[in-house]
Design a protein around this motif. Structure first.
Motif, PDB file in Angstrom:
ATOM      1  N   LYS A 149       2.837   9.812   2.006  1.00 44.00           N
ATOM      2  CA  LYS A 149       2.191   9.494   2.832  1.00 44.00           C
ATOM      3  C   LYS A 149       0.803   9.564   3.264  1.00 44.00           C
ATOM      4  O   LYS A 149      -0.106   9.049   3.512  1.00 44.00           O
ATOM      5  CB  LYS A 149       3.333   9.406   4.091  1.00 44.00           C
ATOM      6  CG  LYS A 149       2.419   8.921   5.464  1.00 44.00           C
ATOM      7  CD  LYS A 149       2.989   9.611   6.704  1.00 44.00           C
ATOM      8  CE  LYS A 149       2.553   9.757   7.950  1.00 44.00           C
ATOM      9  NZ  LYS A 149       3.902  10.169   9.409  1.00 44.00           N
TER      10      LYS A 149
ATOM     11  N   SER B 236       0.938  -1.350  -0.002  1.00 41.78           N
ATOM     12  CA  SER B 236       0.178   0.173   0.096  1.00 41.78           C
ATOM     13  C   SER B 236       0.741   1.492   0.383  1.00 41.78           C
ATOM     14  O   SER B 236       2.387   0.994   0.735  1.00 41.78           O
ATOM     15  CB  SER B 236      -0.819   0.084   1.284  1.00 41.78           C
ATOM     16  OG  SER B 236      -0.185   0.098   2.624  1.00 41.78           O
ATOM     17  N   ALA B 237      -0.111   2.842  -0.263  1.00 42.31           N
ATOM     18  CA  ALA B 237       1.073   3.586  -0.404  1.00 42.31           C
ATOM     19  C   ALA B 237       1.490   4.013   1.047  1.00 42.31           C
ATOM     20  O   ALA B 237       3.160   4.209   1.248  1.00 42.31           O
ATOM     21  CB  ALA B 237       0.236   4.719  -0.716  1.00 42.31           C
ATOM     22  N   GLN B 238       0.894   3.582   1.921  1.00 40.71           N
ATOM     23  CA  GLN B 238       1.284   3.640   3.495  1.00 40.71           C
ATOM     24  C   GLN B 238       2.269   3.125   3.589  1.00 40.71           C
ATOM     25  O   GLN B 238       3.522   3.150   4.081  1.00 40.71           O
ATOM     26  CB  GLN B 238       0.077   3.383   4.332  1.00 40.71           C
ATOM     27  CG  GLN B 238      -0.537   4.511   4.572  1.00 40.71           C
ATOM     28  CD  GLN B 238      -0.195   5.929   5.093  1.00 40.71           C
ATOM     29  OE1 GLN B 238       0.158   5.857   5.783  1.00 40.71           O
ATOM     30  NE2 GLN B 238      -0.745   7.091   4.822  1.00 40.71           N
ATOM     31  N   GLU B 239       2.135   1.758   3.438  1.00 42.20           N
ATOM     32  CA  GLU B 239       3.852   1.208   3.022  1.00 42.20           C
ATOM     33  C   GLU B 239       4.918   0.977   2.866  1.00 42.20           C
ATOM     34  O   GLU B 239       6.039   1.121   2.778  1.00 42.20           O
ATOM     35  CB  GLU B 239       3.548  -0.974   2.914  1.00 42.20           C
ATOM     36  CG  GLU B 239       2.282  -1.471   3.738  1.00 42.20           C
ATOM     37  CD  GLU B 239       2.023  -2.468   2.672  1.00 42.20           C
ATOM     38  OE1 GLU B 239       1.550  -3.468   3.690  1.00 42.20           O
ATOM     39  OE2 GLU B 239       1.752  -2.868   2.308  1.00 42.20           O
TER      40      GLU B 239
ATOM     41  N   SER C  80       5.136   4.549   2.261  1.00 47.65           N
ATOM     42  CA  SER C  80       5.985   5.263   2.200  1.00 47.65           C
ATOM     43  C   SER C  80       6.884   5.569   3.682  1.00 47.65           C
ATOM     44  O   SER C  80       7.540   6.166   3.963  1.00 47.65           O
ATOM     45  CB  SER C  80       5.186   6.683   2.616  1.00 47.65           C
ATOM     46  OG  SER C  80       4.207   6.037   3.818  1.00 47.65           O
TER      47      SER C  80
ATOM     48  N   ASP D  75      -2.676  -0.071  -4.189  1.00 44.68           N
ATOM     49  CA  ASP D  75      -2.316  -0.567  -4.353  1.00 44.68           C
ATOM     50  C   ASP D  75      -1.196  -0.845  -5.270  1.00 44.68           C
ATOM     51  O   ASP D  75      -1.866  -1.519  -6.274  1.00 44.68           O
ATOM     52  CB  ASP D  75      -2.661  -1.761  -3.422  1.00 44.68           C
ATOM     53  CG  ASP D  75      -3.497  -1.768  -1.981  1.00 44.68           C
ATOM     54  OD1 ASP D  75      -3.397  -0.262  -1.444  1.00 44.68           O
ATOM     55  OD2 ASP D  75      -3.739  -2.490  -1.698  1.00 44.68           O
TER      56      ASP D  75
ATOM     57  N   SER E 189      -1.303  11.489   0.507  1.00 44.56           N
ATOM     58  CA  SER E 189      -1.551  10.609  -0.571  1.00 44.56           C
ATOM     59  C   SER E 189      -2.198   9.079  -0.938  1.00 44.56           C
ATOM     60  O   SER E 189      -2.138   9.031  -1.984  1.00 44.56           O
ATOM     61  CB  SER E 189      -0.733  10.643  -1.607  1.00 44.56           C
ATOM     62  OG  SER E 189      -0.094  11.951  -1.820  1.00 44.56           O
ATOM     63  N   SER E 190      -2.381   8.565   0.370  1.00 42.65           N
ATOM     64  CA  SER E 190      -2.940   7.035   0.100  1.00 42.65           C
ATOM     65  C   SER E 190      -3.907   6.958  -0.531  1.00 42.65           C
ATOM     66  O   SER E 190      -4.760   5.975  -1.153  1.00 42.65           O
ATOM     67  CB  SER E 190      -2.788   6.136   1.107  1.00 42.65           C
ATOM     68  OG  SER E 190      -3.422   7.132   2.455  1.00 42.65           O
ATOM     69  N   ASP E 191      -4.819   8.073  -0.602  1.00 41.32           N
ATOM     70  CA  ASP E 191      -6.456   7.699  -1.243  1.00 41.32           C
ATOM     71  C   ASP E 191      -6.118   7.447  -2.791  1.00 41.32           C
ATOM     72  O   ASP E 191      -6.674   7.515  -3.898  1.00 41.32           O
ATOM     73  CB  ASP E 191      -7.099   8.805  -0.469  1.00 41.32           C
ATOM     74  CG  ASP E 191      -6.497  10.399  -0.979  1.00 41.32           C
ATOM     75  OD1 ASP E 191      -5.395  10.542  -0.244  1.00 41.32           O
ATOM     76  OD2 ASP E 191      -7.217  10.641  -1.406  1.00 41.32           O
TER      77      ASP E 191
END
Length: 188
Positions: free
Chosen positions: A80, A58-61, A63, A88, A82-84
């Motif tokens: 971090k 995911s974007a979180q992972e 970042s 994935d 911009s995860s929306d």
């Protein structure tokens, strides 16, 4: 005399046994500790197995794995937040982040085109030099060119390759943002 020595010896053995019982866990407690340790070890092994099989980041992972890389803090923070906007990433080899260095990072351009800066493939200097293009997460194809030992992606020089905290994520620090002119290349 022998009787006294024998009595003292037996008393000492009994005292030692009582002392040992007070300071050592009972055999049932040892069994319980052993069982708990086995359960934890099994759970940890399952977790490692799941992560090894899991090819999705995911974007979180992403970042989180790049937040400690020197020189790209601005990009890491944008990713971090911009995860929306970033779907994935499903990739066998990993992910490459094309991050403009902090000194020149244009926050507005990066926010608008964040998926143009992520490649769903782990690139190294060696395999990048053999490519004529890379496909970004947004679906755009970026040309790759080697000029005088410099690697250019979409006419932007790769300043350096950096290690992230996750071996699935590679970071290429860019010496510039993708420009409007370069965006025209993206559209072709």
């Amino acid at each position: 005399m022998k009787k006294t020595v024998l009595t003292l010896g037996v008393s000492a053995l009994v005292a030692a046994a009582v002392f040992a019982q007070e300071f050592n866990p009972s055999s049932s407690a040892l069994g319980e500790l052993s069982t708990n340790a086995n359960v934890e070890a099994s759970a940890n092994q399952e977790s490692v197995s799941e992560n090894a099989d899991d090819k999705t980041l995911s974007a979180q992972e992403i970042s989180k794995s790049i937040e400690e890389v020197d020189g790209i803090k601005v990009f890491a923070n944008i990713l971090k937040n911009s995860s929306d906007k970033v779907k994935d990433v499903d990739s066998d080899s990993g992910v490459t982040v094309l991050a403009p260095i902090d000194a020149i990072a244009d926050t507005e351009k990066i926010v608008q085109n964040i998926s143009d800066y992520i490649v769903p493939e782990k690139l190294t200097k060696e395999n990048l030099e053999t490519k004529s293009s890379v496909q970004t997460l947004s679906g755009k194809t970026l040309p790759v060119e080697v000029k005088d030992s410099a690697i250019l992606i979409n006419n932007v020089e790769v300043a350096s390759l950096a290690d992230s905290s996750d071996d699935k994520v590679s970071v290429l620090r860019l010496a510039n943002n993708f420009s409007e002119e370069a965006s025209l290349v993206l559209a072709k």
